[in-house]
Scaffold this active site. Sequence first.
Site, mmCIF file in Angstrom:
data_model
loop_
_atom_site.group_PDB
_atom_site.id
_atom_site.type_symbol
_atom_site.label_atom_id
_atom_site.label_comp_id
_atom_site.label_asym_id
_atom_site.label_seq_id
_atom_site.Cartn_x
_atom_site.Cartn_y
_atom_site.Cartn_z
ATOM 1 N N HIS A 94 0.830 -1.212 0.000
ATOM 2 C CA HIS A 94 0.000 0.000 0.000
ATOM 3 C C HIS A 94 0.862 1.258 0.000
ATOM 4 C CE1 HIS A 94 -3.735 2.204 1.362
ATOM 5 N NE2 HIS A 94 -2.800 3.054 1.780
ATOM 6 N N GLU A 95 1.789 1.332 0.954
ATOM 7 C CA GLU A 95 2.609 2.551 1.076
ATOM 8 C C GLU A 95 3.564 2.702 -0.111
ATOM 9 O OE1 GLU A 95 1.671 4.665 3.053
ATOM 10 O OE2 GLU A 95 0.479 3.456 4.431
#
Length: 597
Positions: free
Chosen positions: A389-390
Amino acid sequence: MSSVPERSDIETEYKWDLESIYATDDEWEEAYEEVEDRLDELEAYEGRVTEDGETLLEVLELREEVMRQVEMVIGYARMRKDENTADQHYQALSSRGSALASQAGSASSFVGPEIQDLSEDELDQMIAETDGLEQYDHYLHDVLRLSEHTRSAEVENVLAELSEVTGASGDLYSMLMNSDMEFPTVEKPDGEAVEITQSNLTNLLKNQDREFRQTVHEEFYDELGEFHNTIGTALKSKVKGDVRLSQIHDYETAREAAMDGPNIPVEVYDNLVGTVRDNLDKLHRHAELKRDALGVDDLQMWDLYMPMTETETPDVEYEQAREYVVEAVGALGDDYQRRVQEGLDSRWVDVYETENKRSGAYSGGTYDTQPFILMNYQDDISSMFTLAHELGHSLHSQLTSENQPYVYGDYEIFVAEVASTVNESLLTRHLLDTVEDPTFRRHVLNEYLERFRATLYRQTMFADFEHQIHELVEDGEALTPGKADEIYGDLKSEFYEPAVVDDRIAREWARIPHFFNYTYYVYQYSTGISAAVALADEILETGEPAAERYLDFLKSGSTEYPLELLQTAGVDMSSPEPIQRALDVYDDHLDQMESLI
């Protein structure tokens, strides 16, 4: 007894490389002083911004130079503080950085109002006659668009100077939750003692021992209850500030003010909440499946994070997670995959939880630095998905800064969550396609369903809560901690109807930092996953053409408004259709899980 390690116990390769911004704090001090010295230079343009095209170009370029330096100064200080929120030295640097940002905003606050004194025809003529000014065309017309909600230069200057004060609720909340509050230590079923933290709470609530989960739940929320009034006061101050600032800028509501900046119609918000509410039966089905999978008569709040599998989540060490993520993003092409690998090898990521480290995860950095990712990696599947995600955010930032000038070198949050969630979708498909271990596969599918629930349903519930508490204050009613509990508890009961909603969970709003640091922010997680589901499916189905359109979107920064950017990528978020499509995918995955269990 287990304990959170000290930062000095972590090897360098697992810490982010903040020295790439400033090698020492002395270098930071020099940069700080340099910015301070340039503020007078910027203020000298007050009253002259639009006297001719060349002057307008000069002031825009000077402001960019100053703001780029400010971003690096404040970014470094904040990330240092996040390494150890109890470190008073970096608390002070972060505070000074925030003050400097406020001063810089004040020093340039006249620019927008002076541009807004121009007519559209005057602006167009100035752009046409001045080489270099055409680069700012979209930005300048966007400034004009907001003219009716911009106050005089004097008022905007005062508001800019007060920005540090108006943001104090978030700082207060962060210090309380990350430094001052001491959550209890509990004994695990194997006899090991573990301290409950914001970072490990969810992981502890996945423990197979139900009595232990109940203890964790009760101990954590009882501790929150000890600070109920303090946290409630911070929330009240934040919401009242949002409402007052929107009124100052002549908006009818705080929601309208928050969404007008990125030019998102409020109907998008209503489409989201309405469509999700129309599909609560799917969430109720998920809760019922979980109840049956766990073999319990009643699904309690301490059961919600439990996987619908027969074992605890498999261990996924950080090195293995890196490998899986790099393989998964290969669907986006060799260049994207290479960038992810190089970023992981170049100390973008601050990996492990340490004493007093800020909880959660985020992607940071500035236009002139490499990306930086804060994590509190827990050696599980959830942490692996958080890494993916990041990295989506970080690659979005890198591609934007490399392909756009500074004026368009950032992007709105509305589109940011698309990049992060596309990575999650690609990781899910990759793992289901390549990993044969049936237990691992069930956990991956469970993780996808849980993240879907947490992103689309839970964040929409948060959005509903946020809107209700703002409307309460806008109607002149008091936002007390008890009222916040009442509103949140009612929403929790509606969204999780098959489960038992206890009194403690009504205080859950008090552990959500977004309510204290941002305004009408969380809904964008939900719209983001809706858009991402459509884009990821297209990339996996049609390959390179879809991937290229998506990469072009990532490179576009803020050259257009968010809805236009997404339409170019192939998704129309002005319609409920992508949201419904995402909910239908969720339902399909529930079918798959039901067949497996």
